[in-house]
Design an enzyme around this catalytic site. Structure first.
Site, PDB file in Angstrom:
ATOM      1  N   THR A 136       0.816  -1.239  -0.039  1.00 54.87           N
ATOM      2  CA  THR A 136      -0.020  -0.069  -0.026  1.00 54.87           C
ATOM      3  C   THR A 136       0.939   1.157   0.075  1.00 54.87           C
ATOM      4  O   THR A 136       1.910   1.400   0.536  1.00 54.87           O
ATOM      5  CB  THR A 136      -0.742   0.109   1.159  1.00 54.87           C
ATOM      6  OG1 THR A 136      -1.846   1.084   1.017  1.00 54.87           O
ATOM      7  CG2 THR A 136      -0.241  -0.131   2.475  1.00 54.87           C
ATOM      8  N   SER A 142      -1.480   3.697  10.349  1.00 50.95           N
ATOM      9  CA  SER A 142      -2.348   2.961  11.113  1.00 50.95           C
ATOM     10  C   SER A 142      -1.577   1.398  11.191  1.00 50.95           C
ATOM     11  O   SER A 142      -0.561   1.165  10.697  1.00 50.95           O
ATOM     12  CB  SER A 142      -3.525   2.754  10.267  1.00 50.95           C
ATOM     13  OG  SER A 142      -3.321   1.659   9.263  1.00 50.95           O
ATOM     14  N   TYR A 145      -2.813  -1.367  10.556  1.00 52.25           N
ATOM     15  CA  TYR A 145      -3.087  -1.987   9.215  1.00 52.25           C
ATOM     16  C   TYR A 145      -1.942  -1.720   8.180  1.00 52.25           C
ATOM     17  O   TYR A 145      -1.105  -2.695   7.614  1.00 52.25           O
ATOM     18  CB  TYR A 145      -4.470  -1.636   8.358  1.00 52.25           C
ATOM     19  CG  TYR A 145      -4.222  -1.771   7.107  1.00 52.25           C
ATOM     20  CD1 TYR A 145      -4.188  -3.020   6.391  1.00 52.25           C
ATOM     21  CD2 TYR A 145      -4.330  -0.610   6.271  1.00 52.25           C
ATOM     22  CE1 TYR A 145      -4.037  -3.153   5.047  1.00 52.25           C
ATOM     23  CE2 TYR A 145      -4.076  -0.858   4.761  1.00 52.25           C
ATOM     24  CZ  TYR A 145      -3.883  -1.948   4.457  1.00 52.25           C
ATOM     25  OH  TYR A 145      -3.989  -2.220   2.762  1.00 52.25           O
ATOM     26  N   HIS A 146      -1.649  -0.288   8.085  1.00 53.34           N
ATOM     27  CA  HIS A 146      -0.718   0.013   7.072  1.00 53.34           C
ATOM     28  C   HIS A 146       0.535  -0.106   7.679  1.00 53.34           C
ATOM     29  O   HIS A 146       1.648  -0.861   6.696  1.00 53.34           O
ATOM     30  CB  HIS A 146      -0.722   1.567   6.864  1.00 53.34           C
ATOM     31  CG  HIS A 146      -1.855   1.997   6.221  1.00 53.34           C
ATOM     32  ND1 HIS A 146      -2.756   2.728   6.571  1.00 53.34           N
ATOM     33  CD2 HIS A 146      -1.874   2.298   4.873  1.00 53.34           C
ATOM     34  CE1 HIS A 146      -4.056   2.884   6.005  1.00 53.34           C
ATOM     35  NE2 HIS A 146      -3.147   3.108   4.588  1.00 53.34           N
ATOM     36  N   LYS A 159       1.486  -3.902   6.368  1.00 54.48           N
ATOM     37  CA  LYS A 159       2.272  -3.929   5.140  1.00 54.48           C
ATOM     38  C   LYS A 159       3.718  -3.682   5.183  1.00 54.48           C
ATOM     39  O   LYS A 159       4.435  -4.292   4.199  1.00 54.48           O
ATOM     40  CB  LYS A 159       1.294  -2.991   4.312  1.00 54.48           C
ATOM     41  CG  LYS A 159      -0.038  -3.224   4.111  1.00 54.48           C
ATOM     42  CD  LYS A 159      -0.296  -4.578   3.458  1.00 54.48           C
ATOM     43  CE  LYS A 159      -1.909  -4.593   2.831  1.00 54.48           C
ATOM     44  NZ  LYS A 159      -2.100  -5.722   1.919  1.00 54.48           N
TER      45      LYS A 159
HETATM   46  P1  NAD Z   1     -10.991  -7.644   0.485  1.00 55.70           P
HETATM   47  O1  NAD Z   1     -11.384  -7.781   1.996  1.00 55.70           O
HETATM   48  O2  NAD Z   1     -12.293  -7.216  -0.276  1.00 55.70           O
HETATM   49  O3  NAD Z   1     -10.458  -8.896  -0.050  1.00 55.70           O
HETATM   50  C1  NAD Z   1      -9.385  -9.722   0.534  1.00 55.70           C
HETATM   51  C2  NAD Z   1      -9.858 -11.019   0.504  1.00 55.70           C
HETATM   52  O4  NAD Z   1      -8.978 -11.798   1.435  1.00 55.70           O
HETATM   53  C3  NAD Z   1     -11.186 -11.409   1.265  1.00 55.70           C
HETATM   54  O5  NAD Z   1     -12.262 -11.838   0.641  1.00 55.70           O
HETATM   55  C4  NAD Z   1     -10.795 -12.111   2.348  1.00 55.70           C
HETATM   56  O6  NAD Z   1     -11.927 -13.262   2.887  1.00 55.70           O
HETATM   57  C5  NAD Z   1      -9.653 -12.896   2.024  1.00 55.70           C
HETATM   58  N1  NAD Z   1      -8.786 -12.974   3.131  1.00 55.70           N
HETATM   59  C6  NAD Z   1      -8.416 -12.407   4.165  1.00 55.70           C
HETATM   60  N2  NAD Z   1      -7.546 -12.786   5.011  1.00 55.70           N
HETATM   61  C7  NAD Z   1      -7.499 -14.100   4.412  1.00 55.70           C
HETATM   62  C8  NAD Z   1      -6.664 -15.264   5.049  1.00 55.70           C
HETATM   63  N3  NAD Z   1      -5.783 -15.185   6.156  1.00 55.70           N
HETATM   64  N4  NAD Z   1      -6.811 -16.429   4.226  1.00 55.70           N
HETATM   65  C9  NAD Z   1      -7.589 -16.409   3.330  1.00 55.70           C
HETATM   66  N5  NAD Z   1      -8.143 -15.462   2.827  1.00 55.70           N
HETATM   67  C10 NAD Z   1      -8.012 -14.276   3.418  1.00 55.70           C
HETATM   68  O7  NAD Z   1      -9.920  -6.385   0.344  1.00 55.70           O
HETATM   69  P2  NAD Z   1      -9.583  -5.736  -1.117  1.00 55.70           P
HETATM   70  O8  NAD Z   1     -10.068  -4.172  -1.117  1.00 55.70           O
HETATM   71  O9  NAD Z   1      -9.947  -6.338  -2.419  1.00 55.70           O
HETATM   72  O10 NAD Z   1      -7.991  -5.552  -1.103  1.00 55.70           O
HETATM   73  C11 NAD Z   1      -7.385  -6.772  -1.344  1.00 55.70           C
HETATM   74  C12 NAD Z   1      -5.798  -6.305  -1.136  1.00 55.70           C
HETATM   75  O11 NAD Z   1      -5.420  -5.186  -1.804  1.00 55.70           O
HETATM   76  C13 NAD Z   1      -5.313  -6.364   0.417  1.00 55.70           C
HETATM   77  O12 NAD Z   1      -4.082  -6.675   0.778  1.00 55.70           O
HETATM   78  C14 NAD Z   1      -5.581  -4.586   0.619  1.00 55.70           C
HETATM   79  O13 NAD Z   1      -4.684  -4.372   1.470  1.00 55.70           O
HETATM   80  C15 NAD Z   1      -4.731  -4.075  -0.829  1.00 55.70           C
HETATM   81  N6  NAD Z   1      -5.141  -2.870  -1.006  1.00 55.70           N
HETATM   82  C16 NAD Z   1      -6.617  -2.543  -1.118  1.00 55.70           C
HETATM   83  C17 NAD Z   1      -6.851  -1.315  -1.777  1.00 55.70           C
HETATM   84  C18 NAD Z   1      -8.232  -0.858  -1.787  1.00 55.70           C
HETATM   85  O14 NAD Z   1      -8.324   0.432  -1.941  1.00 55.70           O
HETATM   86  N7  NAD Z   1      -9.241  -1.824  -2.012  1.00 55.70           N
HETATM   87  C19 NAD Z   1      -5.769  -0.170  -1.807  1.00 55.70           C
HETATM   88  C20 NAD Z   1      -4.539  -0.896  -1.666  1.00 55.70           C
HETATM   89  C21 NAD Z   1      -4.022  -1.908  -1.395  1.00 55.70           C
HETATM   90  N1  USQ Z   2     -11.163   9.956   4.557  1.00 56.46           N
HETATM   91  C1  USQ Z   2     -12.282  10.926   4.687  1.00 56.46           C
HETATM   92  N2  USQ Z   2     -13.593  10.751   4.961  1.00 56.46           N
HETATM   93  C2  USQ Z   2     -14.013   9.401   4.782  1.00 56.46           C
HETATM   94  C3  USQ Z   2     -13.298   8.403   4.791  1.00 56.46           C
HETATM   95  C4  USQ Z   2     -11.728   8.708   4.566  1.00 56.46           C
HETATM   96  O1  USQ Z   2     -11.828  12.252   4.774  1.00 56.46           O
HETATM   97  O2  USQ Z   2     -15.286   9.341   4.938  1.00 56.46           O
HETATM   98  C5  USQ Z   2      -9.971  10.301   4.415  1.00 56.46           C
HETATM   99  C6  USQ Z   2      -9.019   9.538   5.562  1.00 56.46           C
HETATM  100  O3  USQ Z   2      -9.124  10.200   6.608  1.00 56.46           O
HETATM  101  C7  USQ Z   2      -7.750   9.474   4.674  1.00 56.46           C
HETATM  102  C8  USQ Z   2      -8.316   9.230   3.138  1.00 56.46           C
HETATM  103  O4  USQ Z   2      -9.597   9.666   3.200  1.00 56.46           O
HETATM  104  O5  USQ Z   2      -7.084  10.568   4.814  1.00 56.46           O
HETATM  105  C9  USQ Z   2      -8.296   7.611   2.752  1.00 56.46           C
HETATM  106  O6  USQ Z   2      -8.967   6.980   3.635  1.00 56.46           O
HETATM  107  P1  USQ Z   2      -9.465   5.626   3.047  1.00 56.46           P
HETATM  108  O7  USQ Z   2     -10.421   5.092   3.928  1.00 56.46           O
HETATM  109  O8  USQ Z   2     -10.264   5.747   1.692  1.00 56.46           O
HETATM  110  O9  USQ Z   2      -8.176   4.916   2.895  1.00 56.46           O
HETATM  111  P2  USQ Z   2      -7.220   4.157   3.704  1.00 56.46           P
HETATM  112  O10 USQ Z   2      -7.675   4.258   5.228  1.00 56.46           O
HETATM  113  O11 USQ Z   2      -5.817   4.864   3.336  1.00 56.46           O
HETATM  114  O12 USQ Z   2      -7.097   2.788   3.150  1.00 56.46           O
HETATM  115  C10 USQ Z   2      -7.380   2.255   1.759  1.00 56.46           C
HETATM  116  C11 USQ Z   2      -7.842   0.710   1.714  1.00 56.46           C
HETATM  117  C12 USQ Z   2      -6.345   0.125   2.075  1.00 56.46           C
HETATM  118  C13 USQ Z   2      -5.263   0.551   1.179  1.00 56.46           C
HETATM  119  C14 USQ Z   2      -5.120   2.134   1.299  1.00 56.46           C
HETATM  120  C15 USQ Z   2      -4.319   2.605   0.234  1.00 56.46           C
HETATM  121  O13 USQ Z   2      -8.605   0.453   2.654  1.00 56.46           O
HETATM  122  O14 USQ Z   2      -6.806  -1.421   1.748  1.00 56.46           O
HETATM  123  O15 USQ Z   2      -4.239   0.045   1.306  1.00 56.46           O
HETATM  124  O16 USQ Z   2      -6.310   2.800   0.999  1.00 56.46           O
HETATM  125  S1  USQ Z   2      -3.245   3.869   0.764  1.00 56.46           S
HETATM  126  O17 USQ Z   2      -4.260   4.924   1.480  1.00 56.46           O
HETATM  127  O18 USQ Z   2      -2.702   4.830  -0.599  1.00 56.46           O
HETATM  128  O19 USQ Z   2      -2.433   3.552   1.840  1.00 56.46           O
END
Ligand code: NAD
Ligand code: USQ
Length: 400
Positions: free
Chosen positions: A144, A179, A181-182, A185
């Site tokens: 991420t 966070s 979470y981040h 990664k």
């Molecule tokens: P998502 O939750 O929809 O997809 C993840 C899938 O993985 C889910 O279906 C979940 O059930 C499965 N999973 C989770 N833990 C598991 C485990 N231990 N074993 C088997 N399956 C498991 O999330 P997404 O939005 O599709 O994101 C996919 C990936 O991309 C994640 O790693 C997320 O961090 C990354 N990512 C997402 C975004 C975004 O904006 N959606 C942005 C940047 C990075």
């Molecule tokens: N934000 C608002 N209002 C909202 C929701 C979010 O102002 O209602 C702001 C947050 O404070 C933050 C920004 O928007 O500053 C992004 O928040 P987000 O919830 O859209 O994204 P984030 O928490 O960063 O996480 C998401 C995905 C995660 C991925 C990440 C990419 O859930 O899986 O890793 O985006 S990145 O942000 O580049 O790290």
């Protein structure tokens, strides 16, 4: 190519599975359905109904004539993952299977532990499986952009050349995530880099920005093939949330000053980037990082884009600043490099009013499914510090 997709039931994993299957690859998916379970625990749900994985696979076979195999289990389960790797002998693994939400990781100690256990131990377990069963396999791992945080200098793609006391080296770019979470990664990135350096594995770490959108060429083929679309405060990402809020007449929830700037990309470009990474693999022993986003926006710019696009089709939208439940810079420098995927041939889909209006149209069809209680932010980075009466009154009881 034999390709294994971890997290293949998710928002990005399912459309990726269909795309790669449509290209003629032999595709298998792994998922433990934890994402579906977390929604049940939080009494939330995808706006667009998603069919069970087995039904989606049947529908895909019917529509495309292609087969996708599935394995149900957890990536952190050593016996399970080794058996899947032996059975499928993948040449490429695309790893999406993690807990993806920053707010989820900040709800409580239990949620933080679950996030880091799932993500860090899952990926470490996978690395051992690759080393022992399929050492030539290319691991395409979803990281991420948030790993870097918001430093006062330009963000490079994974590595930075540093001159220190007259000597130079190219080292991993400093990380300052916002966070737990981040941060998971970041730990993954270090473990993957280690496995490449020490065991000679190969990997592409895709530091992806925030994804928006709901449609890909394959999800559009049949309503049974749609992917999930979340808008709740835990799992919804910012643009997807703003679009749902615009449709139901909820003020757009800008956190703090709204100057937070991030990299964004269309879900269609996620698929393009993953295909480019797969088609141009690194050498054995190589660990490379691509910054995977196409454009940068501040939260306020996105809110204004949604307000303007929605107004044109008759929605009246208020943009409102809420006390920020997160701890993050609200006005800051942000300039991230993203040339590696462009150099490989990425053709970005840019964000504009037309795309927003098509998202509004899709959301309108499902507006009766919106759970309004789940929209306002209730997860706080520093619990107890921000008591907003309007939010507290609406807060849902939360499982601890
Ligand atoms: P998502 O939750 O929809 O997809 C993840 C899938 O993985 C889910 O279906 C979940 O059930 C499965 N999973 C989770 N833990 C598991 C485990 N231990 N074993 C088997 N399956 C498991 O999330 P997404 O939005 O599709 O994101 C996919 C990936 O991309 C994640 O790693 C997320 O961090 C990354 N990512 C997402 C975004 C975004 O904006 N959606 C942005 C940047 C990075
Ligand atoms: N934000 C608002 N209002 C909202 C929701 C979010 O102002 O209602 C702001 C947050 O404070 C933050 C920004 O928007 O500053 C992004 O928040 P987000 O919830 O859209 O994204 P984030 O928490 O960063 O996480 C998401 C995905 C995660 C991925 C990440 C990419 O859930 O899986 O890793 O985006 S990145 O942000 O580049 O790290």
């Amino acid at each position: 190519m034999r390709i294994l997709i971890l997290g293949g039931d998710g928002y990005l994993g399912w459309p990726t599975a269909m795309r790669l299957s449509a290209r003629g690859h032999e595709v298998s998916v792994v998922d433990n359905f934890s994402r579906r379970r977390w929604h049940v625990q939080h009494s939330t749900d995808s706006l667009i109904p998603v069919r069970p994985l087995a039904e989606r696979i049947d529908a895909w076979r019917e529509v495309s004539g292609n087969e996708i195999s599935s394995f149900v289990g957890s990536i952190e389960d050593a016996e399970f993952i080794d058996a899947v790797l032996t059975d499928t002998a993948p040449e490429t693994i695309v790893h999406y299977g993690e807990q993806p939400s920053a707010p989820f990781s900040m709800i409580s100690r239990k949620h933080a532990l679950e996030t880091q256990r799932t993500n860090v131990l899952g990926t470490l377990n996978l690395l051992f499986g690759i080393r022992d069963k399929v050492p030539d396999c290319h691991l395409v791992k979803l990281g991420t952009m948030g790993e870097y945080g918001t430093p006062e200098i330009d963000i490079e793609e994974g590595f930075i050349e540093i001159e220190h006391k007259g000597r130079k080296d190219t080292l991993p770019f400093p990380k300052m995530p916002g966070s737990l979470y981040h941060l998971s990664k970041v730990h993954d990135s270090h473990n993957i880099h280690f496995a490449c350096r020490i065991w000679g594995l190969r990997s592409t770490d895709l530091n992806q920005g925030v994804v928006y959108g709901v449609e890909t060429d394959e999800t559009a083929l049949d309503e049974r093939l749609t992917t999930r679309f979340d808008y709740d405060e835990v799992f919804g990402t910012v643009l997807n949330r703003f679009c749902v809020q615009a449709v139901i007449g909820h003020p757009l929830t800008v956190y703090g000053e709204g100057g937070q700037t991030r990299g964004f990309l269309n879900i269609r470009d996620t698929l393009q980037c993953v295909e480019l990474a797969i088609g141009n693999p690194p050498e054995l022993g190589e660990y490379r990082v691509f910054n995977q986003f196409t454009e940068q926006f501040s939260v306020s710019e996105l809110a204004e884009l949604v307000r303007r696009s929605a107004a044109e089709v008759g929605y009246e939208v208020e943009v409102r600043k809420y006390p920020n439940p997160r701890v993050e810079a609200e006005q800051h420098y942000y300039n991230a490099v993203n040339t590696k995927l462009l150099d490989l041939g990425l053709k970005p889909h840019h964000l504009g009013e037309e795309l927003v209006r098509s998202m509004l149209e899709t959301i309108e069809r499902h507006r009766d499914r919106v759970i309004e209680r789940a929209i306002l932010p209730s997860t706080q980075w520093k619990p107890g510090e921000l008591e907003v009466p309007e939010i507290a009154a609406l807060r849902a009881p939360r499982p601890r």
